[in-house]
Design a protein around this motif. Structure first.
Motif, PDB file in Angstrom:
ATOM      1  N   UNK A 165       0.778  -1.221   0.000  1.00 39.61           N
ATOM      2  CA  UNK A 165       0.000   0.000   0.000  1.00 39.61           C
ATOM      3  C   UNK A 165       0.815   1.279   0.000  1.00 39.61           C
ATOM      4  N   UNK A 166       2.152   1.154  -0.184  1.00 34.42           N
ATOM      5  CA  UNK A 166       3.047   2.319  -0.184  1.00 34.42           C
ATOM      6  C   UNK A 166       4.063   2.190  -1.322  1.00 34.42           C
ATOM      7  N   UNK A 167       4.845   3.238  -1.548  1.00 36.18           N
ATOM      8  CA  UNK A 167       5.913   3.188  -2.541  1.00 36.18           C
ATOM      9  C   UNK A 167       7.160   2.542  -1.962  1.00 36.18           C
ATOM     10  N   UNK A 212       0.681  11.130   2.122  1.00 36.78           N
ATOM     11  CA  UNK A 212      -0.060  11.856   3.150  1.00 36.78           C
ATOM     12  C   UNK A 212      -1.452  11.245   3.319  1.00 36.78           C
ATOM     13  N   UNK A 213      -1.928  11.244   4.551  1.00 35.93           N
ATOM     14  CA  UNK A 213      -3.276  10.766   4.885  1.00 35.93           C
ATOM     15  C   UNK A 213      -3.488   9.297   4.526  1.00 35.93           C
ATOM     16  N   UNK A 214      -2.445   8.487   4.645  1.00 37.74           N
ATOM     17  CA  UNK A 214      -2.597   7.063   4.323  1.00 37.74           C
ATOM     18  C   UNK A 214      -1.720   6.226   5.251  1.00 37.74           C
ATOM     19  N   UNK A 215      -1.723   4.931   5.023  1.00 38.15           N
ATOM     20  CA  UNK A 215      -0.926   4.029   5.846  1.00 38.15           C
ATOM     21  C   UNK A 215      -0.543   2.793   5.046  1.00 38.15           C
ATOM     22  N   UNK A 216       0.486   2.114   5.514  1.00 35.97           N
ATOM     23  CA  UNK A 216       0.913   0.868   4.880  1.00 35.97           C
ATOM     24  C   UNK A 216      -0.065  -0.250   5.246  1.00 35.97           C
ATOM     25  N   UNK A 217      -0.032  -1.297   4.462  1.00 37.08           N
ATOM     26  CA  UNK A 217      -0.779  -2.502   4.817  1.00 37.08           C
ATOM     27  C   UNK A 217      -0.087  -3.151   6.016  1.00 37.08           C
ATOM     28  N   UNK A 263       2.583   1.560   9.227  1.00 33.73           N
ATOM     29  CA  UNK A 263       3.181   2.899   9.279  1.00 33.73           C
ATOM     30  C   UNK A 263       2.172   3.887   8.702  1.00 33.73           C
ATOM     31  N   UNK A 264       1.862   4.917   9.479  1.00 36.58           N
ATOM     32  CA  UNK A 264       0.869   5.912   9.073  1.00 36.58           C
ATOM     33  C   UNK A 264       1.533   7.262   8.813  1.00 36.58           C
ATOM     34  N   UNK A 268       3.662  13.471   3.302  1.00 40.40           N
ATOM     35  CA  UNK A 268       4.215  12.139   3.034  1.00 40.40           C
ATOM     36  C   UNK A 268       5.351  11.824   4.009  1.00 40.40           C
ATOM     37  N   UNK A 269       5.538  10.541   4.255  1.00 40.67           N
ATOM     38  CA  UNK A 269       6.627  10.070   5.110  1.00 40.67           C
ATOM     39  C   UNK A 269       7.612   9.314   4.239  1.00 40.67           C
TER      40      UNK A 269
END
Length: 116
Positions: free
Chosen positions: A16-18, A42-47, A91-92, A97-98
């Motif tokens: 769910x992330x790059x 931003x405003x998201x999280x990893x699986x 990770x949220x 973005x993180x």
């Protein structure tokens, strides 16, 4: 000397992330660990993820919230989080973005306290 630069245009979508795995780049010599760049939008999280490797996640941009086995810790740039094998984690990212450098390796029998 060799460099490994975070190039967000070359990240693949995993968990769910790059993700940008260092194993995809030629190396002058083998490394004693694996590594990857991670970008949580931003405003998201990893699986949710858990794995047999030890993972050292170093926040290099943005502020991450690590949710690990029900506990949460906020980590800003320059903070490292050490995850043990089998720890389920997410990770949220909040407003921005993180970006994380993840370094991981399988624990050796000598280093894990197991008889071998």
């Amino acid at each position: 000397m060799q460099t490994f630069t975070l190039d967000e245009s070359q990240l693949s979508q995993e968990y769910g992330i790059g993700i940008g795995r260092w194993e995809d780049h030629p190396k002058k010599q083998p490394l004693p660990f694996d590594a990857m760049w991670c970008r949580v939008p931003a405003h998201s999280e990893s699986a949710p993820d858990e794995h047999p490797e030890v993972e050292l996640a170093v926040v290099v941009g943005g502020t991450a919230v690590f949710c690990v086995d029900g506990a949460e810790v906020t980590a800003g740039p320059g903070t490292a989080v050490l995850l043990s094998p089998g720890e389920r984690h997410v990770i949220k990212a909040a407003e921005e973005p993180v970006r994380i450098l993840s370094v991981y390796w399988l624990p050796s029998a000598a280093g894990s306290g197991e008889a071998g």
